[in-house]
Scaffold this motif. Sequence first.
Motif, PDB file in Angstrom:
ATOM      1  N   GLU A   8       0.833  -1.205   0.000  1.00  0.00           N
ATOM      2  CA  GLU A   8       0.000   0.000   0.000  1.00  0.00           C
ATOM      3  C   GLU A   8       0.867   1.254   0.000  1.00  0.00           C
ATOM      4  OE1 GLU A   8      -2.108  -0.776   3.530  1.00  0.00           O
ATOM      5  OE2 GLU A   8      -3.275  -2.432   2.692  1.00  0.00           O
ATOM      6  N   GLU A   9       1.886   1.264   0.857  1.00  0.00           N
ATOM      7  CA  GLU A   9       2.806   2.393   0.889  1.00  0.00           C
ATOM      8  C   GLU A   9       3.490   2.580  -0.463  1.00  0.00           C
ATOM      9  OE1 GLU A   9       5.691   2.184   3.939  1.00  0.00           O
ATOM     10  OE2 GLU A   9       4.305   2.754   5.540  1.00  0.00           O
ATOM     11  N   LYS A  10       3.926   1.481  -1.046  1.00  0.00           N
ATOM     12  CA  LYS A  10       4.648   1.539  -2.318  1.00  0.00           C
ATOM     13  C   LYS A  10       3.762   2.102  -3.425  1.00  0.00           C
ATOM     14  CE  LYS A  10       7.522  -1.261  -5.400  1.00  0.00           C
ATOM     15  NZ  LYS A  10       8.071  -2.608  -5.663  1.00  0.00           N
ATOM     16  N   PHE A  11       2.496   1.674  -3.462  1.00  0.00           N
ATOM     17  CA  PHE A  11       1.577   2.171  -4.479  1.00  0.00           C
ATOM     18  C   PHE A  11       1.375   3.674  -4.342  1.00  0.00           C
ATOM     19  CE2 PHE A  11      -2.793   3.529  -5.330  1.00  0.00           C
ATOM     20  CZ  PHE A  11      -2.839   3.348  -6.703  1.00  0.00           C
ATOM     21  N   LEU A  12       1.069   4.125  -3.117  1.00  0.00           N
ATOM     22  CA  LEU A  12       0.845   5.553  -2.898  1.00  0.00           C
ATOM     23  C   LEU A  12       2.091   6.368  -3.206  1.00  0.00           C
ATOM     24  CD1 LEU A  12      -1.224   5.574   0.420  1.00  0.00           C
ATOM     25  CD2 LEU A  12      -2.039   6.023  -1.889  1.00  0.00           C
ATOM     26  N   SER A  13       3.241   5.871  -2.785  1.00  0.00           N
ATOM     27  CA  SER A  13       4.492   6.592  -3.001  1.00  0.00           C
ATOM     28  C   SER A  13       4.810   6.710  -4.489  1.00  0.00           C
ATOM     29  CB  SER A  13       5.640   5.894  -2.270  1.00  0.00           C
ATOM     30  OG  SER A  13       5.383   5.821  -0.876  1.00  0.00           O
ATOM     31  N   GLN A  14       4.650   5.627  -5.227  1.00  0.00           N
ATOM     32  CA  GLN A  14       4.946   5.655  -6.659  1.00  0.00           C
ATOM     33  C   GLN A  14       3.979   6.562  -7.410  1.00  0.00           C
ATOM     34  OE1 GLN A  14       4.915   1.496  -7.771  1.00  0.00           O
ATOM     35  NE2 GLN A  14       7.098   1.253  -7.337  1.00  0.00           N
ATOM     36  N   GLU A  15       2.713   6.560  -7.014  1.00  0.00           N
ATOM     37  CA  GLU A  15       1.740   7.424  -7.673  1.00  0.00           C
ATOM     38  C   GLU A  15       2.027   8.898  -7.371  1.00  0.00           C
ATOM     39  OE1 GLU A  15      -1.474   8.420 -10.108  1.00  0.00           O
ATOM     40  OE2 GLU A  15      -0.246   6.612  -9.905  1.00  0.00           O
ATOM     41  N   ALA A  16       2.422   9.199  -6.128  1.00  0.00           N
ATOM     42  CA  ALA A  16       2.794  10.568  -5.776  1.00  0.00           C
ATOM     43  C   ALA A  16       4.027  11.014  -6.553  1.00  0.00           C
ATOM     44  CB  ALA A  16       3.047  10.674  -4.269  1.00  0.00           C
ATOM     45  N   GLU A  17       5.020  10.122  -6.694  1.00  0.00           N
ATOM     46  CA  GLU A  17       6.212  10.439  -7.489  1.00  0.00           C
ATOM     47  C   GLU A  17       5.837  10.734  -8.941  1.00  0.00           C
ATOM     48  OE1 GLU A  17       8.973   7.239  -7.131  1.00  0.00           O
ATOM     49  OE2 GLU A  17       9.116   7.406  -4.951  1.00  0.00           O
ATOM     50  N   ARG A  18       4.933   9.934  -9.499  1.00  0.00           N
ATOM     51  CA  ARG A  18       4.529  10.118 -10.892  1.00  0.00           C
ATOM     52  C   ARG A  18       3.856  11.476 -11.079  1.00  0.00           C
ATOM     53  NH1 ARG A  18       0.216   9.855 -14.040  1.00  0.00           N
ATOM     54  NH2 ARG A  18      -1.176   9.410 -12.285  1.00  0.00           N
ATOM     55  N   ARG A  19       2.959  11.831 -10.163  1.00  0.00           N
ATOM     56  CA  ARG A  19       2.241  13.091 -10.289  1.00  0.00           C
ATOM     57  C   ARG A  19       3.187  14.291 -10.198  1.00  0.00           C
ATOM     58  NH1 ARG A  19      -3.247  13.598  -9.588  1.00  0.00           N
ATOM     59  NH2 ARG A  19      -4.430  11.644  -9.439  1.00  0.00           N
ATOM     60  N   ILE A  20       4.091  14.257  -9.236  1.00  0.00           N
ATOM     61  CA  ILE A  20       5.007  15.383  -9.064  1.00  0.00           C
ATOM     62  C   ILE A  20       5.992  15.464 -10.227  1.00  0.00           C
ATOM     63  CG2 ILE A  20       6.898  16.270  -7.638  1.00  0.00           C
ATOM     64  CD1 ILE A  20       5.357  15.434  -5.202  1.00  0.00           C
ATOM     65  N   SER A  21       6.502  14.327 -10.678  1.00  0.00           N
ATOM     66  CA  SER A  21       7.448  14.318 -11.797  1.00  0.00           C
ATOM     67  C   SER A  21       6.833  14.915 -13.049  1.00  0.00           C
ATOM     68  CB  SER A  21       7.915  12.884 -12.082  1.00  0.00           C
ATOM     69  OG  SER A  21       8.633  12.370 -10.981  1.00  0.00           O
ATOM     70  N   GLN A  22       5.528  14.709 -13.254  1.00  0.00           N
ATOM     71  CA  GLN A  22       4.850  15.252 -14.427  1.00  0.00           C
ATOM     72  C   GLN A  22       4.814  16.781 -14.407  1.00  0.00           C
ATOM     73  OE1 GLN A  22       1.013  13.306 -14.361  1.00  0.00           O
ATOM     74  NE2 GLN A  22       1.695  11.645 -15.703  1.00  0.00           N
ATOM     75  N   LYS A  23       4.838  17.366 -13.202  1.00  0.00           N
ATOM     76  CA  LYS A  23       4.746  18.822 -13.084  1.00  0.00           C
ATOM     77  C   LYS A  23       6.109  19.502 -13.024  1.00  0.00           C
ATOM     78  CE  LYS A  23       0.178  18.822 -10.988  1.00  0.00           C
ATOM     79  NZ  LYS A  23      -0.685  19.330  -9.897  1.00  0.00           N
ATOM     80  N   LEU A  24       7.179  18.713 -12.971  1.00  0.00           N
ATOM     81  CA  LEU A  24       8.526  19.265 -12.985  1.00  0.00           C
ATOM     82  C   LEU A  24       9.071  19.259 -14.403  1.00  0.00           C
ATOM     83  CD1 LEU A  24       9.981  17.387  -9.878  1.00  0.00           C
ATOM     84  CD2 LEU A  24       9.353  19.801  -9.977  1.00  0.00           C
ATOM     85  N   ASP A  25       9.869  20.282 -14.742  1.00  0.00           N
ATOM     86  CA  ASP A  25      10.518  20.294 -16.044  1.00  0.00           C
ATOM     87  C   ASP A  25      11.563  19.186 -16.137  1.00  0.00           C
ATOM     88  OD1 ASP A  25       8.960  22.378 -16.732  1.00  0.00           O
ATOM     89  OD2 ASP A  25      10.547  23.848 -16.985  1.00  0.00           O
ATOM     90  N   LYS A  26      12.214  18.906 -14.995  1.00  0.00           N
ATOM     91  CA  LYS A  26      13.232  17.873 -14.979  1.00  0.00           C
ATOM     92  C   LYS A  26      13.448  17.405 -13.550  1.00  0.00           C
ATOM     93  CE  LYS A  26      18.072  16.983 -16.282  1.00  0.00           C
ATOM     94  NZ  LYS A  26      19.310  17.584 -16.825  1.00  0.00           N
TER      95      LYS A  26
END
Length: 252
Positions: A8-26
């Motif tokens: 559960e932690e891994k799923f939430l963490s990976q989804e949060a990483e994906r969302r934030i990475s999409q909003k960063l230029d790099k």
Amino acid sequence: MSDEHRLEEKFLSQEAERRISQKLDKAEQIEIDVQTDLLKIVQGQADGVSVAGQGLVIQKDIRVQEIRLQTDSIAINPLSALFGQIELNEPVNAIVRIILTEVDINRTLTSDFVHSRMQNFELNVDGEIVSFEPQQIQVFLPGDGKIECRGKVLLKEMGNTRPLAYTAVLRPRTHSQPAMLESFNCTDGKGISIELVTALMQKAKELMNMPFLKWEDMAFSIKDIEVEIGSLTLMVEAKVKQIPSSITELSP
């Protein structure tokens, strides 16, 4: 912790990483760890969130070499959390460590984001309003705990406007010593009066003695600053009411 909870932690963490990475230029590297389990999510709780990132670029001109953040326990929106988006229901405390390079600092100072927010700085000097209009600033980190600033401003006083260039060397406040101004030199222009210098020092003292600063839904205080050759490390304590939108939306 059981494997089920860890998934559960891994799923939430990976989804949060994906969302934030999409909003960063790099992002050279970003890791988010949401410390919770399904039962706590349903109850709107998490033991904490940690973030570790390197080479994060926002709006192409704003770059952070390294950031590490750890919150204490938080109350979150359970529905949003299930989709990897952390929305706070109550304010949360966080400890943040940020490393900025000299190149990154100067790149940010020339960005459209900073220019759009540069405003005239006014002082009351013996009943007369004197204003400074920033034109240019460059920061150097030579080591030995020193910060050197070179800049240009338009100085407006007594109905006249004139350019002024300066260099200043200072030591920032740390947990063991107060802020120190080692030198200030006018390199172009007619210089400034003793009265204006006194007013500047008093204003600087007031700003440095503020218990905290505010930015959107965050209140934070800088607890320590380490200056090394070419880099600056900030230790910050923050109270966050909500994740600021302008972290990922820095348009003017």
